[in-house]
Design an enzyme around this catalytic site. Structure first.
Site, PDB file in Angstrom:
ATOM      1  N   ASP A 159      23.931 -15.109  32.074  1.00 56.26           N
ATOM      2  CA  ASP A 159      22.486 -15.163  31.523  1.00 56.26           C
ATOM      3  C   ASP A 159      21.720 -15.259  32.896  1.00 56.26           C
ATOM      4  OD1 ASP A 159      21.082 -15.011  28.956  1.00 56.26           O
ATOM      5  OD2 ASP A 159      20.002 -16.303  30.023  1.00 56.26           O
TER       6      ASP A 159
ATOM      7  N   TYR B 186      10.758 -16.355  31.497  1.00 59.20           N
ATOM      8  CA  TYR B 186      10.749 -14.958  31.465  1.00 59.20           C
ATOM      9  C   TYR B 186       9.560 -14.235  32.113  1.00 59.20           C
ATOM     10  CZ  TYR B 186      14.981 -15.074  28.377  1.00 59.20           C
ATOM     11  OH  TYR B 186      16.315 -15.107  28.186  1.00 59.20           O
TER      12      TYR B 186
ATOM     13  N   HIS C 107      28.578 -13.757  25.050  1.00 56.42           N
ATOM     14  CA  HIS C 107      27.707 -14.171  25.817  1.00 56.42           C
ATOM     15  C   HIS C 107      27.595 -15.602  26.480  1.00 56.42           C
ATOM     16  CE1 HIS C 107      23.803 -13.433  28.050  1.00 56.42           C
ATOM     17  NE2 HIS C 107      23.318 -14.720  27.374  1.00 56.42           N
TER      18      HIS C 107
END
Length: 465
Positions: free
Chosen positions: A232, A382, A438
């Site tokens: 990630d 982000y 993930h």
């Protein structure tokens, strides 16, 4: 006439010399390995003070209080339920019926004090870098054989994970069962703004800034060379670490390798890979994950990336709601542990969460976000990264550090080997993993540990490729 011939000959020789020089220069420039640049920042409150930074390392313990637990219980008791649509499973997000079970377990059975003791099983520390406190777990091997040394390895988490993701893999790396295996000394930091690392107080803190700080952290711990591993955001940060300081980062291992800029080979593979898979080295799994292109690379991505758009634009708005509501926070985070572990789990009413994880482990990760009040700052990461655009220097820069990729079949974004080699120019291993998604370190610690071992052995020349 003679003088004319001499002049022409000299001109010819000069032209040839200039041409050869140009070719040599082009070859040299092409082969020259560019390094990513980063400047020291100041992310603390106010202006950067004069004088040297305090570089002391302080022990840290995770703690809780009765007041903290009582406040949590009060908020859980006050939650207002809302029914899911009939036969909707996890297609609309977290299923309300199963959420009631999670909340009931959280309120009546989950023992946060016990989990705090588990978190403190490994040594925690904090140190101040560029104005903010950086938290990390540092685990040294207990029984190192005489005449051997541990290999330093930093492991970096992502969102919505935490350093706790690595608690299952740490003993496999620091206390390997086979005498032929490498013994690691593992450092697991919290990304600034996540967990117990202080949040930046100023705008602009992106993956490169985090990488710069983590390289500094490893130097502060006395490591001149080390390995890095991540998934990630951790894969992006560790990639940036290798780009910033390729002499220090001896090897890079990632279990998330999203496609970089689409070059000619990538575009050709998208256009013709389904019909001529062998031409591009595509496996059966590659074809299954990539085609039909519109459905797999566009529609599926849009279905699962709504959170990313919110967090890349207005993270503080939704963040305030999650910061106040533990149930909202849990549903927002745990929904990702369902769908990102296996996309088929969205067809189940319980999201398949307890097929791969325990509620204790899942809620411990949520509690790290809840007690540290870091959900807003974690979401801002982000906006800080994507807000600068997708054409940043690190996105265009190849990685020249030896790299290993563990490709888990249920990863959110699939990258075949051909795509990976476009960015990672010294790819030593690319392993199609037998199972997993993930959150690889938490879901399949044994598989990930084995792949890290294999990769580092090859780089250390203990094993042939």
């Amino acid at each position: 006439a003679y003088q004319s011939v001499v002049a022409i000959t000299r001109s010819f020789h000069l032209a040839v010399a200039l041409g050869l020089g140009a070719v040599v220069a082009l070859v040299f420039l092409k082969k020259r390995k560019r390094v990513l640049k980063a400047q020291d920042g100041w992310w603390g409150v106010g202006a950067c003070p004069q004088g040297p930074e305090d570089d002391s390392i302080r022990p840290f313990k995770v703690e809780t209080t009765s007041e903290e637990i009582e406040d949590l219980h009060h908020r859980l008791d006050q939650t207002r339920s809302f029914p899911s649509l009939e036969d909707s499973q996890f297609h609309y997000g977290f299923n309300s019926r199963y959420l009631e079970k999670v909340v009931s377990y959280w309120r009546n059975d989950f023992n946060w004090r016990k989990q705090v003791d588990k978190l403190n099983k490994y040594p925690h520390f904090k140190t101040r870098i560029e104005g903010i406190d950086i938290h990390y777990v540092h685990v040294k091997p207990k029984n190192l054989a005489e005449g051997t040394h541990a290999v330093p390895l930093m492991m970096v988490h992502g969102w919505p994970g935490s350093f706790y993701e690595f608690y299952g893999i740490i003993p496999l790396l620091t206390e390997p069962s086979s005498p032929d295996d490498i013994t690691f000394e593992v450092i697991c930091p919290s990304i600034p703004g996540y967990g117990f690392s202080e949040a930046p107080r100023k705008k602009g803190f992106d993956t490169v800034c985090a990488a710069h700080i983590f390289n500094k952290l490893m130097k502060r711990l006395g490591f001149n060379q080390y390995y890095v591993q991540g998934g990630d955001w951790g894969s992006v940060i560790t990639t940036n670490m290798a780009q910033l300081d390729p002499k220090a980062v001896k090897g890079l291992h990632i279990n998330f390798a999203p496609p970089g800029q689409a070059g000619l080979f990538v575009m050709l593979s998208i256009l013709f890979g389904r019909r001529f898979p062998k031409l591009f080295g595509f496996t059966e799994h590659d074809v299954k994950r990539l085609f039909p292109t519109i459905e797999k690379l566009v529609v599926d991505t849009l279905r699962e990336s709504g959170y990313m758009h919110i967090q890349s634009t207005k993270p503080d708005t939704v963040g305030r709601g999650l910061n106040d509501s533990p149930v909202g926070l849990a549903s927002y985070i745990l929904e990702k542990f369902s769908t990102w572990t296996d996309p088929e789990f969205k067809n189940l009413e319980d999201g398949g969460l307890e097929r791969k994880y325990s509620l204790d482990d899942l809620l411990t990760n949520v509690m790290i976000y809840w007690t540290s009040r870091c959900i807003i700052s974690s979401m801002r990461f982000y906006k800080e990264t994507f807000g600068k655009g997708l054409n940043q220097p690190h996105a265009k820069l190849p990685v020249y550090v030896p790299t290993g990729v563990a490709s888990f079949p249920n990863e959110v974004v699939h990258s075949p080997k051909l795509w990976v080699t476009q960015k990672y120019h010294k790819l030593k291993t690319y392993t199609p993993m037998a199972r997993g998604g993930h959150f690889a370190a938490m879901e399949e610690p044994q598989l990930l540990a084995e792949d890290v071992q294999n990769f580092v052995k090859i780089v250390e020349k203990r094993k042939k490729k």
